[in-house]
Write a protein that holds these residues in place. Structure first.
Motif, PDB file in Angstrom:
ATOM      1  N   MET A   1       0.819  -1.194   0.000  1.00  0.00           N
ATOM      2  CA  MET A   1       0.000   0.000   0.000  1.00  0.00           C
ATOM      3  C   MET A   1       0.860   1.254   0.000  1.00  0.00           C
ATOM      4  SD  MET A   1      -3.113  -0.794   2.528  1.00  0.00           S
ATOM      5  CE  MET A   1      -4.174  -2.185   2.253  1.00  0.00           C
ATOM      6  N   THR A   2       1.642   1.452  -1.027  1.00  0.00           N
ATOM      7  CA  THR A   2       2.510   2.616  -1.072  1.00  0.00           C
ATOM      8  C   THR A   2       2.108   3.611  -2.155  1.00  0.00           C
ATOM      9  OG1 THR A   2       4.046   1.442  -2.523  1.00  0.00           O
ATOM     10  CG2 THR A   2       4.449   1.339  -0.149  1.00  0.00           C
ATOM     11  N   GLN A   3       1.224   3.223  -3.081  1.00  0.00           N
ATOM     12  CA  GLN A   3       0.845   4.168  -4.114  1.00  0.00           C
ATOM     13  C   GLN A   3      -0.157   5.176  -3.563  1.00  0.00           C
ATOM     14  OE1 GLN A   3      -0.618   1.437  -7.059  1.00  0.00           O
ATOM     15  NE2 GLN A   3      -2.713   1.577  -6.342  1.00  0.00           N
ATOM     16  N   ASP A   4      -0.255   6.327  -4.222  1.00  0.00           N
ATOM     17  CA  ASP A   4      -1.055   7.416  -3.689  1.00  0.00           C
ATOM     18  C   ASP A   4      -2.556   7.204  -3.884  1.00  0.00           C
ATOM     19  OD1 ASP A   4       1.183   8.650  -2.861  1.00  0.00           O
ATOM     20  OD2 ASP A   4       1.230  10.179  -4.417  1.00  0.00           O
ATOM     21  N   ARG A   5      -2.947   6.539  -4.966  1.00  0.00           N
ATOM     22  CA  ARG A   5      -4.366   6.306  -5.202  1.00  0.00           C
ATOM     23  C   ARG A   5      -4.605   4.811  -5.246  1.00  0.00           C
ATOM     24  NH1 ARG A   5      -7.435  10.384  -7.220  1.00  0.00           N
ATOM     25  NH2 ARG A   5      -9.106   8.953  -6.663  1.00  0.00           N
ATOM     26  N   LEU A   6      -5.555   4.339  -4.458  1.00  0.00           N
ATOM     27  CA  LEU A   6      -5.839   2.920  -4.373  1.00  0.00           C
ATOM     28  C   LEU A   6      -7.303   2.668  -4.719  1.00  0.00           C
ATOM     29  CD1 LEU A   6      -3.982   2.051  -1.051  1.00  0.00           C
ATOM     30  CD2 LEU A   6      -3.158   1.767  -3.374  1.00  0.00           C
ATOM     31  N   THR A   7      -7.593   1.444  -5.103  1.00  0.00           N
ATOM     32  CA  THR A   7      -8.962   1.064  -5.420  1.00  0.00           C
ATOM     33  C   THR A   7      -9.851   1.191  -4.191  1.00  0.00           C
ATOM     34  OG1 THR A   7      -8.151  -0.512  -7.033  1.00  0.00           O
ATOM     35  CG2 THR A   7     -10.408  -0.805  -6.289  1.00  0.00           C
ATOM     36  N   ASN A 190       3.219  14.341   6.093  1.00  0.00           N
ATOM     37  CA  ASN A 190       2.613  15.401   6.895  1.00  0.00           C
ATOM     38  C   ASN A 190       1.486  16.057   6.117  1.00  0.00           C
ATOM     39  OD1 ASN A 190       5.858  15.813   7.889  1.00  0.00           O
ATOM     40  ND2 ASN A 190       4.280  15.650   9.454  1.00  0.00           N
ATOM     41  N   ALA A 191       0.411  16.399   6.836  1.00  0.00           N
ATOM     42  CA  ALA A 191      -0.777  17.033   6.245  1.00  0.00           C
ATOM     43  C   ALA A 191      -1.370  16.190   5.129  1.00  0.00           C
ATOM     44  CB  ALA A 191      -0.460  18.443   5.760  1.00  0.00           C
ATOM     45  N   SER A 192      -1.227  14.877   5.258  1.00  0.00           N
ATOM     46  CA  SER A 192      -1.853  13.919   4.351  1.00  0.00           C
ATOM     47  C   SER A 192      -2.139  12.666   5.173  1.00  0.00           C
ATOM     48  CB  SER A 192      -0.956  13.610   3.161  1.00  0.00           C
ATOM     49  OG  SER A 192      -1.644  12.792   2.220  1.00  0.00           O
ATOM     50  N   GLY A 193      -2.541  11.601   4.506  1.00  0.00           N
ATOM     51  CA  GLY A 193      -2.852  10.379   5.225  1.00  0.00           C
ATOM     52  C   GLY A 193      -3.791   9.492   4.438  1.00  0.00           C
ATOM     53  N   ALA A 194      -4.997   9.274   4.963  1.00  0.00           N
ATOM     54  CA  ALA A 194      -5.935   8.340   4.346  1.00  0.00           C
ATOM     55  C   ALA A 194      -7.263   9.021   4.047  1.00  0.00           C
ATOM     56  CB  ALA A 194      -6.180   7.147   5.273  1.00  0.00           C
ATOM     57  N   VAL A 195      -7.782   8.774   2.850  1.00  0.00           N
ATOM     58  CA  VAL A 195      -9.168   9.107   2.541  1.00  0.00           C
ATOM     59  C   VAL A 195      -9.954   7.803   2.675  1.00  0.00           C
ATOM     60  CG1 VAL A 195     -10.789  10.046   0.862  1.00  0.00           C
ATOM     61  CG2 VAL A 195      -8.438  10.914   0.942  1.00  0.00           C
ATOM     62  N   LEU A 196     -10.900   7.795   3.599  1.00  0.00           N
ATOM     63  CA  LEU A 196     -11.650   6.588   3.929  1.00  0.00           C
ATOM     64  C   LEU A 196     -13.131   6.801   3.670  1.00  0.00           C
ATOM     65  CD1 LEU A 196      -9.970   6.087   7.403  1.00  0.00           C
ATOM     66  CD2 LEU A 196      -9.551   4.621   5.422  1.00  0.00           C
ATOM     67  N   ARG A 197     -13.837   5.704   3.380  1.00  0.00           N
ATOM     68  CA  ARG A 197     -15.295   5.771   3.296  1.00  0.00           C
ATOM     69  C   ARG A 197     -15.915   4.679   4.161  1.00  0.00           C
ATOM     70  NH1 ARG A 197     -15.618   7.369  -2.591  1.00  0.00           N
ATOM     71  NH2 ARG A 197     -15.541   9.618  -2.427  1.00  0.00           N
ATOM     72  N   GLY A 205     -13.642   1.467   3.840  1.00  0.00           N
ATOM     73  CA  GLY A 205     -12.816   1.218   2.664  1.00  0.00           C
ATOM     74  C   GLY A 205     -11.843   2.357   2.445  1.00  0.00           C
ATOM     75  N   LEU A 206     -10.754   2.059   1.758  1.00  0.00           N
ATOM     76  CA  LEU A 206      -9.710   3.049   1.480  1.00  0.00           C
ATOM     77  C   LEU A 206      -9.880   3.598   0.065  1.00  0.00           C
ATOM     78  CD1 LEU A 206      -7.068   4.388   2.521  1.00  0.00           C
ATOM     79  CD2 LEU A 206      -5.842   2.483   1.477  1.00  0.00           C
ATOM     80  N   VAL A 207      -9.962   4.912  -0.042  1.00  0.00           N
ATOM     81  CA  VAL A 207     -10.074   5.591  -1.325  1.00  0.00           C
ATOM     82  C   VAL A 207      -8.707   6.058  -1.815  1.00  0.00           C
ATOM     83  CG1 VAL A 207     -11.163   7.502  -2.571  1.00  0.00           C
ATOM     84  CG2 VAL A 207     -12.404   6.349  -0.723  1.00  0.00           C
ATOM     85  N   ALA A 208      -7.890   6.597  -0.907  1.00  0.00           N
ATOM     86  CA  ALA A 208      -6.566   7.108  -1.283  1.00  0.00           C
ATOM     87  C   ALA A 208      -5.651   7.080  -0.076  1.00  0.00           C
ATOM     88  CB  ALA A 208      -6.676   8.527  -1.836  1.00  0.00           C
ATOM     89  N   TRP A 209      -4.356   6.920  -0.350  1.00  0.00           N
ATOM     90  CA  TRP A 209      -3.339   6.950   0.701  1.00  0.00           C
ATOM     91  C   TRP A 209      -2.277   7.991   0.321  1.00  0.00           C
ATOM     92  CZ3 TRP A 209      -2.670   5.857   5.517  1.00  0.00           C
ATOM     93  CH2 TRP A 209      -1.380   5.760   6.063  1.00  0.00           C
ATOM     94  N   ASN A 210      -1.964   8.876   1.238  1.00  0.00           N
ATOM     95  CA  ASN A 210      -0.994   9.946   1.020  1.00  0.00           C
ATOM     96  C   ASN A 210      -1.325  10.842  -0.174  1.00  0.00           C
ATOM     97  OD1 ASN A 210       0.855   9.703   3.159  1.00  0.00           O
ATOM     98  ND2 ASN A 210       1.946   8.053   2.146  1.00  0.00           N
ATOM     99  N   PRO A 211      -2.587  11.218  -0.343  1.00  0.00           N
ATOM    100  CA  PRO A 211      -2.886  12.104  -1.468  1.00  0.00           C
ATOM    101  C   PRO A 211      -2.434  13.528  -1.165  1.00  0.00           C
ATOM    102  CG  PRO A 211      -4.818  11.865  -0.112  1.00  0.00           C
ATOM    103  CD  PRO A 211      -3.774  10.947   0.481  1.00  0.00           C
ATOM    104  N   PRO A 212      -2.139  14.329  -2.198  1.00  0.00           N
ATOM    105  CA  PRO A 212      -1.888  15.750  -1.973  1.00  0.00           C
ATOM    106  C   PRO A 212      -3.197  16.437  -1.592  1.00  0.00           C
ATOM    107  CG  PRO A 212      -1.942  15.289  -4.317  1.00  0.00           C
ATOM    108  CD  PRO A 212      -2.031  13.957  -3.623  1.00  0.00           C
ATOM    109  N   ASP A 218      -7.614  16.887  -5.862  1.00  0.00           N
ATOM    110  CA  ASP A 218      -8.854  16.121  -5.777  1.00  0.00           C
ATOM    111  C   ASP A 218      -9.483  16.258  -4.402  1.00  0.00           C
ATOM    112  OD1 ASP A 218     -10.899  14.327  -6.226  1.00  0.00           O
ATOM    113  OD2 ASP A 218      -9.599  12.807  -7.115  1.00  0.00           O
ATOM    114  N   SER A 219     -10.823  16.380  -4.357  1.00  0.00           N
ATOM    115  CA  SER A 219     -11.516  16.439  -3.069  1.00  0.00           C
ATOM    116  C   SER A 219     -12.468  15.266  -2.866  1.00  0.00           C
ATOM    117  CB  SER A 219     -12.278  17.764  -2.936  1.00  0.00           C
ATOM    118  OG  SER A 219     -13.257  17.881  -3.962  1.00  0.00           O
TER     119      SER A 219
END
Length: 220
Positions: A1-7, A190-197, A205-212, A218-219
């Motif tokens: 899980m190192t890429q910025d955008r995940l399924t 820093n100032a990033s992390g996980a977008v979760l639903r 579920g995980l939408v994104a990891w370490n997104p800008p 993207d919001s």
């Protein structure tokens, strides 16, 4: 899980932006910072400002943070730009690292080599000397996230917390054993992390990891 955008692993009505605070002087030196109430560096303040610009158009319905200064200072611009009152929750604070507070990994290996080796082998079962049990941190973290994502705070919630705490909680939410948090989620910006639903059945579920998270990004 190192890429910025995940399924996306699940869909649902509640989106949680679970974010690590901005840089502090101790983090810039790769030192463990738990309950020390460190301020942000100038870079950390700039990261918080960028997060605020992102929040201005992210349609947030709530902004919550740990009670520690570095998290409060990171969340404040976002709450202000979103026109929301910042919620403070002590359940979101970082783990207490005990005798390792303020030390680098190399210094720990010199001072208590056996305990550091045990921690590296299984950090969940072997907290640093005098440190908080990760299981206890997970329990309070899950309770806080469940409350913030129960619908009473709307459907788009920003939560600003801390690196180790965040990775342990995210692993558990996604069905990954928290003992692997250092390898499953080795880098958290820093100032990033996980977008979760969280869906209506309470599944995460995980939408994104370490997104800008800055103006124009993207919001979700």
């Amino acid at each position: 899980m190192t890429q910025d955008r995940l399924t996306v692993l699940g869909t649902g009505p509640i989106t949680v932006f679970f974010v690590r605070h901005g840089e502090t002087p101790m983090h810039a030196e790769n030192r463990y910072v738990g309950r020390t109430d460190a301020p942000l560096t100038e870079r950390g303040q700039a990261q918080a400002a960028d997060l605020g610009e992102w929040a201005a158009t992210a349609r947030l319905t709530a902004v919550a943070s740990s009670t520690l200064r570095r998290a409060r200072e990171t969340a404040e611009p976002a709450a202000r730009k979103a026109g929301l009152t910042q919620l403070l929750d002590e359940r979101l604070v970082e783990l207490d690292f005990g005798a390792a507070e303020g030390m680098s990994a190399a210094e720990m290996r010199q001072r208590f080599p056996r305990e550091r080796a045990a921690f590296e082998a299984d950090p969940y079962e072997n907290p640093l000397p005098g440190g908080e049990s990760p299981a206890a941190a997970l329990a309070r973290g899950r309770a806080a996230l469940d409350d913030l994502a129960d619908g009473s705070h709307g459907d788009r919630v920003l939560v600003v917390a801390h690196g180790t705490f965040l990775r342990i909680v995210v692993c558990d939410l996604l069905g990954i054993h928290p003992r692997t948090y250092r390898t499953a989620l080795p880098v958290i910006r820093n100032a990033s992390g996980a977008v979760l639903r969280r869906d209506q059945a309470g599944h995460w579920g995980l939408v994104a990891w370490n997104p800008p998270l800055a103006a124009g990004t993207d919001s979700w």
